[in-house]
Design an enzyme around this catalytic site. Sequence first.
Site, PDB file in Angstrom:
ATOM      1  CG  ASP A 118      -1.930  -1.107   1.215  1.00  0.00           C
ATOM      2  OD1 ASP A 118      -2.318  -1.525   0.103  1.00  0.00           O
ATOM      3  OD2 ASP A 118      -2.334  -1.560   2.300  1.00  0.00           O
TER       4      ASP A 118
ATOM      5  CG  ASP B  22      -4.448  -4.037  -2.570  1.00  0.00           C
ATOM      6  OD1 ASP B  22      -5.119  -4.441  -3.520  1.00  0.00           O
ATOM      7  OD2 ASP B  22      -4.899  -3.795  -1.455  1.00  0.00           O
TER       8      ASP B  22
ATOM      9  CG  ASP C 286      -6.078  -0.186   1.333  1.00  0.00           C
ATOM     10  OD1 ASP C 286      -6.739   0.404   0.448  1.00  0.00           O
ATOM     11  OD2 ASP C 286      -5.688  -1.359   1.234  1.00  0.00           O
TER      12      ASP C 286
ATOM     13  NE  ARG D 207     -11.203  -2.051  -3.585  1.00  0.00           N
ATOM     14  CZ  ARG D 207     -10.454  -3.025  -3.085  1.00  0.00           C
ATOM     15  NH1 ARG D 207      -9.294  -2.727  -2.537  1.00  0.00           N
ATOM     16  NH2 ARG D 207     -10.850  -4.271  -3.145  1.00  0.00           N
TER      17      ARG D 207
END
Length: 662
Positions: free
Chosen positions: A164, A186, A190, A237
């Site tokens: 991340d 990823d 987050d 997202r």
Amino acid sequence: MTHLRSKRLSRPGHGRVAAAVLALVAALGLGAIGDAQAAPAPRPGPAADRWTDRPHGFASLAGGTTGGAGGKVVTVTDQAALAKYAAAEEPYVIRVKGAVEMEPFGTEIPVASDKTIIGVSDTAEIVHGGFTLDPGTHNVVIRNLTIRDTAIDGNWDCKDTDHDGIRLDTAHHVWIDHIRFSRICDGQLDIRKDSEYVTVSYNQFTDNNKTFGIGWTPNVRTQITVDHNWFRGTKQRNPSADNCAYAHLYNNYLSAQLSDGDPVWTYGNWSRGRTKMVIENSFYDGVQHPYQADATAELVQRGSVLRDTTGRHDAWGTAFDPREFYDYRLDPAAAVPVLVKRFSGPQKRNGGPVRLHVPADYPTVQAAVDAVPDGNDIPLTIAVAPGTYREKVFIPASKPDIVLRGTGRDRSDTVIVFDTPAEYGGSTGSATVRIAANDVTARNLTFSNDFDEAAHELKGEQALAMKTTGDRIVFEDTAFLGNQDTLMTDSPKLTAVSRVYVRDSYIEGDVDFVYGRATTVIERSVIRALSRGSDSNNGYITAASTWKGNPYGFLITRSEIVSDAPAGTFHLGRPWHPGGEPDAIAQVLIRDTRLPAAIKSSPWTDMSGFSWKDARFTEYRTYGPGASLTPDRPQMSDRDARSHTVSAYLAGADGWAPHTRR
């Protein structure tokens, strides 16, 4: 003692950006394009600048988010130093300079509580890694960085990697601001496991699949503000908010969405689970499913612009009213592309300087100075709130590039004062403020030494409000209050040339109250010669000790000298030879300045056996009741005056020109 106010300078360019944006919006006619729902006229929010060091939104609530404020400031250029300070128990303001490459690939540096991590200018980068905030971490600010390149070619879904950009796990009070995320695998950002009181503002999310996820637990706890972010070249997202108590999204810009033909998992904003989401005045350009909501969630959308959008445009439920939690500035949706393109991501001009607040973060001015790193090479502002600070302040030579600024409406609102006379520690020891560093600027402040010489019988009654020995010192809209030796501008040694520029300021005193050997320009200022109650001699304005090899000592120009002393009782100056130094040959020019009746017709006088006639004392185009021409008043010629200008005094070998900045 009282002091006069300077003319307040206007702020050139103030408001021009906003005016230009509105003019552009009007010119492009964007206001009527695809409005999904007319928004009510927004209530005016706080008139904050686009770059501010205090968070807004949910991160500002429940005690607020201050990051490393109150701690020392450090500058890091490598992974080891960044990791060391980020993990420290005590608060730190960590400035990241240049590119920091993470090893091994994908390393996420743990960040402990009470930290500010801020990039210097727009070139600070975290490459091949990121940051993680573990459970319990709180009060963290991360801003003005590029975080990039943990993506792996051919691994678009990132199922077997989790590198991340920034990850929060059960953290609270976090502000992510002015970051550029690019090619992360990823999630670029987050925010997980019931993290709370988070604001995500003015960031750029680029070139990514799973961009920005929030939530991922069955609990409904997260409160988050997402504003003025730019999502471009992203797939999903943007953000996705799962089981958030409150998700407030406003003034975001979604454009150039990745188009891979995926009918479901290419989308903009998603209110999932039991999230309550409010979207306001955002701009969606070419977005599939710009905003959507689960049947169990609520989503209120108002005022956004939709251009070439397809798919789901869900809106149901009442969600919540963000203004019941905080005030905010809601920009017109049509202006969002221009605003976000201009102001999001790392900022070159605004990213480097750090602002230390007194007394909010540091109890005293000296405590804030102490927090500045030795060898400081990035401008750093100490913002002093209105009040009276009874303390002594010393800025050592090891701490350059400081701006000391009062934040009140007037310079008299913020006063640094002490009351030491020279009897106790000598003239240097008497100074309320001493500046030994180079490149220090003071604005909108009053410096005072309120030692009451009339109430004491001492041998050393000199009492300095300010002493400088550094080079390139600027005082703007400042006041210096005292009696004898109020303002001393000096240099480290006789043959060293230091330069000081005083503008739009006020200086008062009675004996030698503007003195020293630094090259000093006093422009557009008021100098008040205080009466000592004498009918013959009330004092001396200047006492220069200019090195004989320096053609420029004191220049007082375009100013006004005022006095309540009787007519003909004040001197313009006398030559100071410290310790009998024969090579200290004073140079003073008073030009284009109004003189009061208190000035003597023979305004220069001897000192300690040294004749004023051996010094370099002149006037040029002085005027007023105290400016009569007599044989004892040397006048500078027009020819010489052309080489005795503000520019000439200040330029030195480096072309320093603070007078040209407004």
